[in-house]
Design a protein around this motif. Sequence first.
Motif, PDB file in Angstrom:
ATOM      1  N   PHE A  32       0.922  -1.768  -0.098  1.00  0.00           N
ATOM      2  CA  PHE A  32       0.165  -0.059  -0.036  1.00  0.00           C
ATOM      3  C   PHE A  32       0.881   1.165  -0.443  1.00  0.00           C
ATOM      4  N   THR A  33       1.622   1.492   0.738  1.00  0.00           N
ATOM      5  CA  THR A  33       3.024   2.346   0.555  1.00  0.00           C
ATOM      6  C   THR A  33       3.134   2.211  -0.491  1.00  0.00           C
ATOM      7  N   LEU A  34       3.876   1.640  -0.993  1.00  0.00           N
ATOM      8  CA  LEU A  34       4.806   1.581  -2.689  1.00  0.00           C
ATOM      9  C   LEU A  34       3.857   1.594  -3.568  1.00  0.00           C
ATOM     10  N   ALA A  35       2.591   1.673  -3.283  1.00  0.00           N
ATOM     11  CA  ALA A  35       1.244   2.226  -4.610  1.00  0.00           C
ATOM     12  C   ALA A  35       1.318   3.653  -4.029  1.00  0.00           C
ATOM     13  N   GLY A  36       1.428   4.142  -2.534  1.00  0.00           N
ATOM     14  CA  GLY A  36       0.858   5.676  -2.719  1.00  0.00           C
ATOM     15  C   GLY A  36       2.190   6.673  -3.579  1.00  0.00           C
ATOM     16  N   TYR A  37       4.065   5.970  -3.847  1.00  0.00           N
ATOM     17  CA  TYR A  37       3.955   6.712  -4.364  1.00  0.00           C
ATOM     18  C   TYR A  37       4.070   6.659  -5.841  1.00  0.00           C
ATOM     19  N   GLY A  38       3.181   5.944  -5.811  1.00  0.00           N
ATOM     20  CA  GLY A  38       2.595   5.675  -7.384  1.00  0.00           C
ATOM     21  C   GLY A  38       3.315   4.242  -8.595  1.00  0.00           C
ATOM     22  N   LEU A  48       1.099  -1.596  -8.675  1.00  0.00           N
ATOM     23  CA  LEU A  48       1.214  -2.308  -8.496  1.00  0.00           C
ATOM     24  C   LEU A  48       1.098  -3.393  -8.167  1.00  0.00           C
ATOM     25  N   PRO A  49       1.430  -4.675  -9.608  1.00  0.00           N
ATOM     26  CA  PRO A  49       2.887  -4.937  -9.892  1.00  0.00           C
ATOM     27  C   PRO A  49       4.431  -5.363  -9.741  1.00  0.00           C
ATOM     28  N   LEU A  50       5.230  -4.183  -9.212  1.00  0.00           N
ATOM     29  CA  LEU A  50       5.851  -4.160  -8.722  1.00  0.00           C
ATOM     30  C   LEU A  50       6.191  -4.356  -7.755  1.00  0.00           C
ATOM     31  N   ALA A  51       5.028  -3.104  -6.839  1.00  0.00           N
ATOM     32  CA  ALA A  51       5.496  -3.145  -5.708  1.00  0.00           C
ATOM     33  C   ALA A  51       5.270  -4.243  -4.863  1.00  0.00           C
ATOM     34  N   THR A  52       4.545  -5.645  -5.688  1.00  0.00           N
ATOM     35  CA  THR A  52       4.012  -6.370  -5.201  1.00  0.00           C
ATOM     36  C   THR A  52       4.745  -7.285  -5.459  1.00  0.00           C
ATOM     37  N   ALA A  53       6.041  -7.396  -6.918  1.00  0.00           N
ATOM     38  CA  ALA A  53       7.425  -7.929  -6.646  1.00  0.00           C
ATOM     39  C   ALA A  53       8.572  -7.654  -6.008  1.00  0.00           C
ATOM     40  N   THR A  54       8.312  -6.744  -5.060  1.00  0.00           N
ATOM     41  CA  THR A  54       9.618  -5.983  -4.345  1.00  0.00           C
ATOM     42  C   THR A  54       9.003  -6.310  -2.830  1.00  0.00           C
TER      43      THR A  54
END
Length: 335
Positions: A291-297, A300-306
């Motif tokens: 959620f926090t990574l997505a808040g930076y723009g 979502l797939p890349l945030a999930t992979a991280t």
Amino acid sequence: MSLLPLDETASPRPHPPAEAGRRTPGATAARRVLVLLPLLLLAVWAALDRRAVHDGAVRLAGADPWWLLLGLLFTYLGAVAAACVRQGAVPERLPPGPLVASQIAAGAANHVLPASIGAHAVTVRFLLRQGVPLPRATASIALYALVRAVAKAPLVVVFVLAAPAAAPPVRLLPEGRTLVLAAVGLLLAPAAAAALCLLVRPLRRPALEFVRTALTDARRLHTRPARFLPLWGGAVAAPLFQASVVASVGTALGLPMSWPQLLFAFLAASTAAGAVPAPGGIGPVDAALVFTLAGYGTPLPLATATVIGYRALTVWVPLLPGMLVLSALVQRKLL
């Protein structure tokens, strides 16, 4: 009339105690089971989470391996930081090598049981083997948890003040009603524990002894620089090392975020989700971090992979070595 001397007729002599080094077959079998139990738990955990293991391996296949290796280094530096906090929480001097090894083993056990129970159980057992009394060992666990929790919140404030651009454009604090409920819960928890100790007589004496030991040791430790410096220094360094793992994975995957943003993202997410009792924080921290990574723009797939890469470097990769270290410590009677 007895022919024995008077001093020998009073009472028979007790049998000599059994040899200290002698072990019964049952004790030997129990020790062998304890040695193999961590490996069995590892196999069960991997079988239940095989889909996540597969997805993480596929997503990380194209990542930069050098950044991932750096993230793994930060993972083991976190064990060193935890060892510093453990040493600073007890007056006795602990052997550095076995202490770090115990924290590597504790990290593996921490992913099996919720709310850090596994890590604390391993640490208490290690402290008892080092001659630390049980009240002092349990008091050190409370001091460890308190210092780790207190040291993380100021880091978030420092990041907001020193690097305001690192703060994401999303609301970090919950809504007013949720915030009030959380504050009430934080106040009611110690009040309920105190009332339980007062009402249940068998718990009163151990609880008072625990509080007395904890306060005495905390006051004594903070008068010795050789203890309070590793205590607070390790508590500040530990979340920074964890956040650096996330930053390393994000850089390996080409995440469009700077290192301060990645560090802040993890600190904010782990602080917000730290109250949820889950094994190793798995689940709540992951969701908060996505959620926090997505808040930076971030997509979502890349945030999930991280997040999957972070879990791979902090859980899956160190789990087998940690279980092997745990088994070795049991075999050498350090646990």
